[in-house]
Design a protein around this motif. Structure first.
Motif, PDB file in Angstrom:
ATOM      1  N   CYS A 140       0.834  -1.210   0.000  1.00 15.22           N
ATOM      2  CA  CYS A 140       0.000   0.000   0.000  1.00 15.22           C
ATOM      3  C   CYS A 140       0.864   1.253   0.000  1.00 15.22           C
ATOM      4  CB  CYS A 140      -0.934  -0.001   1.202  1.00 15.22           C
ATOM      5  SG  CYS A 140      -2.244  -1.228   1.093  1.00 15.22           S
ATOM      6  N   ILE A 141       1.916   1.227   0.803  1.00  8.81           N
ATOM      7  CA  ILE A 141       2.838   2.370   0.842  1.00  8.81           C
ATOM      8  C   ILE A 141       3.458   2.585  -0.530  1.00  8.81           C
ATOM      9  CG2 ILE A 141       5.085   3.133   1.763  1.00  8.81           C
ATOM     10  CD1 ILE A 141       4.168   1.844   4.461  1.00  8.81           C
ATOM     11  N   ASP A 142       3.822   1.497  -1.209  1.00  8.43           N
ATOM     12  CA  ASP A 142       4.389   1.601  -2.558  1.00  8.43           C
ATOM     13  C   ASP A 142       3.467   2.344  -3.513  1.00  8.43           C
ATOM     14  OD1 ASP A 142       6.772   0.317  -2.056  1.00  8.43           O
ATOM     15  OD2 ASP A 142       6.195  -1.578  -3.016  1.00  8.43           O
ATOM     16  N   GLY A 175       1.980  10.965  -3.234  1.00  7.87           N
ATOM     17  CA  GLY A 175       2.060  12.168  -2.422  1.00  7.87           C
ATOM     18  C   GLY A 175       2.595  11.944  -1.022  1.00  7.87           C
ATOM     19  N   PHE A 176       3.093  10.762  -0.735  1.00  3.76           N
ATOM     20  CA  PHE A 176       3.659  10.468   0.574  1.00  3.76           C
ATOM     21  C   PHE A 176       5.092   9.996   0.393  1.00  3.76           C
ATOM     22  CE2 PHE A 176      -0.847  10.032   1.258  1.00  3.76           C
ATOM     23  CZ  PHE A 176      -1.045  10.571   2.524  1.00  3.76           C
ATOM     24  N   ALA A 177       5.959  10.448   1.259  1.00  2.00           N
ATOM     25  CA  ALA A 177       7.354  10.018   1.226  1.00  2.00           C
ATOM     26  C   ALA A 177       7.617   9.168   2.466  1.00  2.00           C
ATOM     27  CB  ALA A 177       8.285  11.220   1.187  1.00  2.00           C
ATOM     28  N   ILE A 178       7.335   7.877   2.350  1.00  2.25           N
ATOM     29  CA  ILE A 178       7.546   6.949   3.454  1.00  2.25           C
ATOM     30  C   ILE A 178       8.641   5.989   3.017  1.00  2.25           C
ATOM     31  CG2 ILE A 178       6.504   5.213   4.954  1.00  2.25           C
ATOM     32  CD1 ILE A 178       3.781   6.551   4.333  1.00  2.25           C
ATOM     33  N   GLY A 179       9.790   6.094   3.649  1.00  3.78           N
ATOM     34  CA  GLY A 179      10.931   5.280   3.254  1.00  3.78           C
ATOM     35  C   GLY A 179      11.116   4.058   4.125  1.00  3.78           C
ATOM     36  N   ASP A 180      12.141   3.302   3.804  1.00  2.00           N
ATOM     37  CA  ASP A 180      12.416   2.075   4.539  1.00  2.00           C
ATOM     38  C   ASP A 180      12.712   2.321   6.014  1.00  2.00           C
ATOM     39  OD1 ASP A 180      11.961   0.704   2.233  1.00  2.00           O
ATOM     40  OD2 ASP A 180      14.053   0.131   1.889  1.00  2.00           O
TER      41      ASP A 180
END
Length: 181
Positions: free
Chosen positions: A68-70, A74-79
């Protein structure tokens, strides 16, 4: 992963809407080894910590969250953020170990109480798999209790505590009583 019949319906609906699917086992994959979760998609491979939540199903759930994060725009959610979430996640009532409280106080000190709010057939299968993994524990017997909100939980647990070294209890929500009418 979806049941085959449900997946077919989803695929037809996606085709009718010209929508691309992002499916576990097709567009992305997740597995784990002793120390890490490995997530693979068309974007590459990620090695992350195993989720704090117990149970083999939590690997699939974590994979779905990463998928879902992938796809979030508009969201920058990294490892780094994903890893922090996997290490800190808490979900009360999902294979939760009760350390204190009135139920714990009723039982012998050597016993453990684990609760899970699973409510459907898939949850039953998942909990059966967890119970199978736990067969190496010294407590060999497994029981199941269903308790409605109006029942006297203290009496039921106290009366039955001696009949199983390991017992699971299922507390059904208040609306369950209304379903009988």
């Amino acid at each position: 992963p979806q049941e085959v019949a449900a997946l077919r319906v989803i695929e037809v609906a996606a085709a009718e809407r010209d929508t691309q699917l992002y499916r576990a086992g097709s567009e992305w994959f997740v597995r784990h080894d002793a120390n890490s979760l490995i997530y693979r998609s068309v974007d590459g491979v990620r090695q992350l910590p195993v989720p704090l939540l117990l149970g083999p199903h939590q690997i699939e759930n974590a994979g779905l969250a990463i998928a879902c994060i992938d796809k979030l725009e508009g969201f920058a959610i990294g490892d780094t953020q994903i890893a922090a979430g996997l290490r800190q996640v808490k979900w009360p009532g999902r294979l939760q170990f009760l350390e204190k409280g009135c139920l714990v106080d009723l039982l012998p000190k050597t016993w453990e109480i684990w609760i899970d709010g699973g409510h459907n057939a898939a949850a039953g299968k998942t909990l059966a798999a967890v119970a199978e993994e736990w067969q190496d524990r010294p407590e060999a017997s497994l029981g199941k209790e269903q308790m409605l909100p109006h029942q006297n939980h203290r009496d039921r647990i106290t009366k039955r505590a001696g009949s199983a070294e390991r017992r699971t209890a299922e507390a059904r929500p208040a609306y369950a009583a209304a379903e009988r009418h």
